[in-house]
Design a protein around this motif. Structure first.
Motif, mmCIF file in Angstrom:
data_model
loop_
_atom_site.group_PDB
_atom_site.id
_atom_site.type_symbol
_atom_site.label_atom_id
_atom_site.label_comp_id
_atom_site.label_asym_id
_atom_site.label_seq_id
_atom_site.Cartn_x
_atom_site.Cartn_y
_atom_site.Cartn_z
ATOM 1 N N PRO A 69 0.806 -1.226 0.000
ATOM 2 C CA PRO A 69 0.000 0.000 0.000
ATOM 3 C C PRO A 69 0.835 1.270 0.000
ATOM 4 C CG PRO A 69 -0.852 -1.583 1.597
ATOM 5 C CD PRO A 69 0.467 -2.105 1.130
ATOM 6 N N ALA A 70 2.085 1.189 0.480
ATOM 7 C CA ALA A 70 2.944 2.372 0.455
ATOM 8 C C ALA A 70 3.197 2.822 -0.981
ATOM 9 C CB ALA A 70 4.270 2.070 1.160
ATOM 10 N N ILE A 71 3.382 1.864 -1.892
ATOM 11 C CA ILE A 71 3.536 2.205 -3.307
ATOM 12 C C ILE A 71 2.222 2.748 -3.844
ATOM 13 C CG2 ILE A 71 3.874 1.229 -5.606
ATOM 14 C CD1 ILE A 71 5.978 -0.561 -4.539
ATOM 15 N N VAL B 87 3.707 2.759 6.657
ATOM 16 C CA VAL B 87 3.995 4.196 6.687
ATOM 17 C C VAL B 87 5.499 4.438 6.640
ATOM 18 C CG1 VAL B 87 3.817 6.289 8.072
ATOM 19 C CG2 VAL B 87 1.868 4.760 7.895
ATOM 20 N N CYS B 88 6.250 3.640 7.376
ATOM 21 C CA CYS B 88 7.711 3.803 7.377
ATOM 22 C C CYS B 88 8.299 3.551 5.991
ATOM 23 C CB CYS B 88 8.338 2.854 8.401
ATOM 24 S SG CYS B 88 8.005 3.301 10.109
ATOM 25 N N LYS B 89 7.772 2.539 5.284
ATOM 26 C CA LYS B 89 8.239 2.283 3.918
ATOM 27 C C LYS B 89 7.963 3.489 3.027
ATOM 28 C CE LYS B 89 7.269 -2.676 4.227
ATOM 29 N NZ LYS B 89 6.351 -3.747 3.768
ATOM 30 N N TRP B 90 6.751 4.033 3.139
ATOM 31 C CA TRP B 90 6.394 5.191 2.327
ATOM 32 C C TRP B 90 7.324 6.355 2.630
ATOM 33 C CZ3 TRP B 90 4.783 9.976 4.197
ATOM 34 C CH2 TRP B 90 4.324 10.884 3.233
ATOM 35 N N LEU B 91 7.578 6.602 3.907
ATOM 36 C CA LEU B 91 8.405 7.738 4.297
ATOM 37 C C LEU B 91 9.842 7.555 3.823
ATOM 38 C CD1 LEU B 91 8.731 10.390 5.815
ATOM 39 C CD2 LEU B 91 9.129 9.062 7.906
ATOM 40 N N LEU C 81 5.463 15.837 5.796
ATOM 41 C CA LEU C 81 5.070 15.794 7.205
ATOM 42 C C LEU C 81 3.547 15.842 7.342
ATOM 43 C CD1 LEU C 81 6.749 15.639 9.809
ATOM 44 C CD2 LEU C 81 6.477 18.104 10.049
ATOM 45 N N ALA C 82 2.915 16.621 6.488
ATOM 46 C CA ALA C 82 1.444 16.674 6.505
ATOM 47 C C ALA C 82 0.840 15.330 6.118
ATOM 48 C CB ALA C 82 0.955 17.772 5.561
ATOM 49 N N GLY C 83 1.513 14.601 5.239
ATOM 50 C CA GLY C 83 1.038 13.271 4.887
ATOM 51 C C GLY C 83 1.097 12.309 6.059
#
Length: 991
Positions: free
Chosen positions: A557-559, A586-590, A846-848
């Motif tokens: 889902p991060a992708i 979330v960590c992967k996305w960041l 950061l807003a994300g």
């Protein structure tokens, strides 16, 4: 050679002594010995131009070898000075002869000559006319090498940085060096080269079939003249997918797309995407239509999906593809595939998952509902963008998704070399991620049962009719949609994707050198698509085409979040994923987002930036950071590369020392005398000090430094020694603005404030309390450190000291007090902190995080997990040196860890990793030199009197074979107490 030298009376020994010690070579030495040197070079050049038939004589071959070394060494170290000699043209001609024929003698002869010519043609200060002549001969020789694809049977050692066993793959190495950064002269010469089209054709074959250095192809295709020649070429090339003739441009696009899926190097991915972008922008976009008209574009799309999360170039190409009318359906199909919920009865991986009953039975229903809800939201978004998109790969029949995934391989030409920028270890950001565990629902539903977890933790079969009571309505609707879509697809004659996998065609007469990953594209299944264009693949109801491309894509889902941002913008994408991603996702996305911002698009031929930090363990780290900020060094320099930390009087460096430094530096901000951060719960959670300006006139600069430090720690995935209060975390995630608060926030911030002021005023009459619309600047009732002036009164409204609190306005007063304590008293400090963190984590990123992270999770992201879970530690460990999980020393070790107190576990973890807190994700996410590194217990042949030792950079403890549990425990405690004060003289590359 020595005999010839004696005959002519030339000082050969002096020449070879200088050449063997090239530091003595200089333009001055060449000018001083020019007359003698020219005579020697004439003899050496004559040796190099000996007839080919004479090379069979061993003495002649040896002479050519020595002459090549002498001439090549001279040219390689002083190309400019040699280019001014009167016989420079003869030198180039001789080296070209040795280049073409050297492989017949020894691979090192040809490579040495090739290296010398490469240095000469890339030396911009050398004679221009000579460079043009050398470039022509070099390209001709490399072209001949590309056709020589026989593998050498002798043991090949590295020569001039090349370890290839074939002339063809060695040619790729030198082509990459020549065109890594070509100047105008080189660009002009290669564009005029008569054999350019033939060279590019051969280069495609060598890169594709023999794993030649892929950078050679991308470097050449980025030369404007080369791209123009390739796009205009009408020479037919056999397309390996279905053996039909295609033009050279299409073959190049296919090779780049294939390589993106098989070469595991993000620098190459970036370079290949840049080439594809050049293709798409050629001739006002006609190249883009040519690219989209090829079946191979679908494979390219699959390679672009993960790369677009990390590389700006891939994101740019992805946006162009997403806006193309023939490809939007494929993009949305792939988008749905990567967010398919693990609870859905997907067929991919079902056979493997059905064997792990215990794992599937332990799935959390709340996690399933979260995944299903995210899938439904993305499905609704896809329907709006393109109503005809198939729902997801979860609705495919089980026959569609069989076979193994293409495995990425590191190209032999990209071996690890610390001096080569392309080969440095990088975060593994663009490889596929293992899917989440799935329920065993398909098999059990077939028998009329579903599955749930009983109160005692065991699997329990439940009749299917009771299933609706266990799942959410969204999940039930999703499953109903899936069943309906599966019924529709069963009416189609779906092709078997297993035919696309690595199966040997009995009619195929390939050589043994052919690689299985390219057979994927040669399969008979794809040959059925002969003549099909991407338009028909994307839109038609062709019975042989599955909803493409979602064949070997793992759930991520991060992708999906990142791709949705490209399609619909950040705000709409946030609404879709809001509270529907796990902390790990979330960590992967960041991490992907930060990598894209700070490291994406780096030139692989540039040296990686290196930040050096030297500090005193007993010194004032904050003062050192202040000086670094003024001088723009250390963490205020270019942090896109590596950070190397050295503590004075300690020899060690590496990831563990970096972690230790972050802890050391961050601790200083919590020192009470500095009055930067304060705590209301005895140092457990920290908040900005509202009175920081009273003790430090440069307090905002210190908050900026703290923000920069925290942002860098998140970027480098290193925990710090500060755990922020949820009230502070909410302000950070809300970009400094006041959030929608409740009285629970006040209670968590200051229970005494809530109990004796807020609640009391609201529940009781205020007459006689003599209250005005003011509040204290900094309530330090929970602190032992007194700050003069902290207790002064501050107006909550204009002239608040003159406005008395009454029954009519007491609710307004309470609201003002709460907002002052939650936001107003530290507004300036928080904004300065954000200014610092924005230098690493942009405001929109950061807003994300604000829509997917809770404040507690954000605090964990910064400081690591607040506790050491012994079971998780034991579960994510491995053994080396002869130990196994059944050895008594290993069992004793874990028994001791379980018996330790929380502080003792944290101290042991610090001893073996350099940090007291596990990272987010637990012990499975411990960091070593090359990313995730499991904790290791290693057996060493030491005396039982020895203490355990640690290699913190690789998360390893060396454990002698102690004879009792008591001895092991006593030695560990002693080692931890002695080893917690710094790194000693262990090998600096391991500590």
């Amino acid at each position: 050679m020595q005999q010839t030298g004696n005959l002519v009376g030339l000082p050969w020994d002096d020449l070879f002594n200088v050449l063997e010690n090239p530091d003595q070579l200089s333009p001055e030495w060449i000018n001083q010995n020019e007359e003698t040197l020219i005579q020697q070079l004439k003899i050496l050049c004559g040796t190099l131009q000996v007839k080919t038939s004479f090379l069979k004589i061993s003495q002649v071959a040896l002479s050519v070898d020595e002459a090549t070394f002498a001439v090549g060494q001279l040219v390689a170290y002083e190309p400019e000075a040699v280019s001014r000699l009167s016989i420079a043209r003869d030198i180039v001609t001789s080296l070209a002869c040795s280049f073409r024929r050297g492989w017949q003698i020894h691979h090192g002869v040809g490579k040495f000559a090739a290296n010398a010519l490469t240095v000469l043609v890339t030396c911009e200060s050398a004679d221009e006319e000579l460079r043009m002549y050398a470039c022509q001969l070099l390209l001709e020789a490399l072209g001949s090498w590309l056709k020589d694809r026989k593998k050498s049977n002798e043991k090949v050692e590295e020569v001039c940085g090349c370890h290839c066993r074939r002339a063809s793959t060695a040619a790729c190495c030198f082509l990459d060096r020549v065109f890594a950064r070509p100047d105008e002269l080189l660009q002009e010469q290669v564009s005029k080269f008569p054999g350019l089209i033939e060279m590019i054709t051969d280069l495609n074959t060598v890169v594709r079939d023999q794993y030649g250095c892929p950078f050679s192809l991308t470097s050449m295709l980025q030369v404007p003249g080369v791209l123009d020649a390739v796009m205009k070429s009408t020479t037919p090339v056999t397309f390996v997918v279905d053996q039909r003739p295609v033009q050279l441009a299409e073959a190049c696009m296919a090779c780049l797309s294939y390589a993106m899926l098989t070469v595991d190097d993000h620098f190459f991915t970036d370079q290949s995407v840049r080439c594809l972008l050049n293709f798409t922008e050629y001739d006002d976009g006609q190249g883009f239509d040519r690219l989209m008209s090829q079946p191979i574009s679908l494979f390219m799309l699959e390679g672009l999906f993960p790369a677009a999360c990390c590389l700006p170039s891939a994101a740019k190409l992805m946006k162009k593809i997403a806006n193309h009318p023939t490809m939007i359906r494929c993009v949305l199909s792939l988008l749905l595939a990567v967010c398919t919920p693990s609870c859905a009865p997907t067929t991919r991986g079902m056979k493997r998952r059905m064997t792990t009953k215990e794992e599937s039975g332990s799935q959390n229903q709340a996690e399933h509902r979260r995944q299903a809800t995210l899938h439904l939201k993305v499905m609704a978004l896809a329907d709006k963008l393109h109503p005809t998109i198939p729902r997801s790969k979860s609705c495919l029949d089980s026959k569609i998704l069989k076979g193994k995934k293409i495995q990425k391989k590191r190209c032999p030409e990209l071996k690890e070399n610390k001096e080569d920028r392309r080969c440095l270890k990088t975060p593994n950001l663009i490889t596929n991620i293992k899917p989440s565990p799935r329920l065993e629902s398909a098999r059990m539903e077939k028998n009329g049962y579903s599955q749930k977890l009983s109160s005692d933790g065991k699997d329990e079969k439940v009749p299917t009719q009771q299933k609706s009571e266990m799942v959410s309505p969204q999940l039930s609707k999703l499953q109903a949609d899936i069943e309906e879509l599966k019924a529709e697809i069963k009416q189609m004659k779906s092709m078997n994707i297993s035919d696309l996998r690595d199966k040997k065609d009995p009619t195929d007469r390939e050589t043994k050198e052919d690689h299985s990953s390219w057979k994927y594209f040669k399969s008979r299944a794809l040959s059925k698509l002969k003549g099909e264009t991407c338009t028909s693949l994307a839109y038609s109801s062709h019975p042989g085409i599955p909803p493409w491309p979602n064949v070997h894509v793992e759930r991520d889902p991060a992708i999906a979040w990142l791709i949705m941002e490209m399609l619909v913008g950040s705000e709409k994408a946030r609404e879709v994923v809001k509270w529907r991603l796990s902390l790990g996702e979330v960590c992967k996305w960041l991490q992907r987002r930060l990598f894209c911002i700070h490291q994406g698009g780096q030139d692989p031929h540039e040296e990686e930036p290196l930040v050096l930090i030297e500090c005193d363990r007993k010194g004032d780290a904050l003062e050192e950071l202040r000086k670094a900020k003024v001088n723009q060094v250390g963490i205020f320099g270019d942090i896109s590369g590596q950070i190397e930390v050295h503590f004075r009087n300690e020899s060690a460096n590496g990831p563990a020392v970096l972690r230790e430094w972050f802890v050391h530096a961050s601790q200083n901000f919590a020192i009470p005398q500095y009055n930067i951060l304060v705590s209301r719960d005895k140092g457990v959670r920290m908040l900005p000090s509202p009175s920081s300006h009273l003790t430090n006139k440069n307090h905002l600069s210190d908050f900026f430094i703290l923000g920069r430090l925290v942002g860098l720690a998140i970027f480098k995935r290193v925990p710090i020694a500060l755990r922020f209060h949820p009230a502070f975390c909410k302000l950070i995630l809300n970009c400094g603005e006041l959030y929608k608060w409740t009285f629970d926030d006040i209670k968590e911030l200051d229970e005494q404030l809530y109990k004796y002021k807020v609640k009391y005023i609201l529940d009781n009459p205020v007459e006689g309390l003599d209250l005005y619309f003011t509040d204290v600047l900094d309530d330090r009732s929970g602190s032992d450190f007194h700050i003069e002036g902290a207790g002064e009164q501050v107006d909550l409204i204009e002239n608040g000291s003159e406005v008395k609190v009454t029954e009519e306005n007491k609710e307004e007063y309470v609201r003002r007090v709460c907002e002052w304590r939650l936001h107003g008293c530290m507004k300036k400090q928080v904004q300065a902190f954000l200014d610092g963190i924005y230098t690493l984590i942009p405001r929109d990123t950061l807003a994300g995080l604000n829509v997917v992270l809770k404040p507690q999770n954000f605090a964990n992201l910064i400081a690591g997990l607040p506790y050491v879970d012994a079971e998780d530690w034991e579960k994510n460990s491995r053994f080396s040196g002869g130990y196994s999980a059944n050895d008594k020393q290993v069992k004793w070790f874990w028994e001791v860890v379980h018996e330790f107190s929380s502080d003792q576990r944290a101290a042991l973890l610090h001893f073996v990793t350099g940090s007291r807190n596990p990272p987010v994700g637990g012990f499975a996410r411990l960091q070593g030199f090359n990313g995730d590194q499991k904790f290791t217990i290693s057996k060493i042949p030491s005396s039982t009197e020895s203490l355990p030792s640690a290699h913190a950079c690789i998360c390893t403890i060396d454990l002698p074979e102690y004879t009792s549990k008591e001895m092991l425990k006593e030695r560990i405690i002693k080692a931890v107490s002695l080893g917690g004060i710094g790194f000693n003289g262990h090998d600096e590359e391991e500590n």
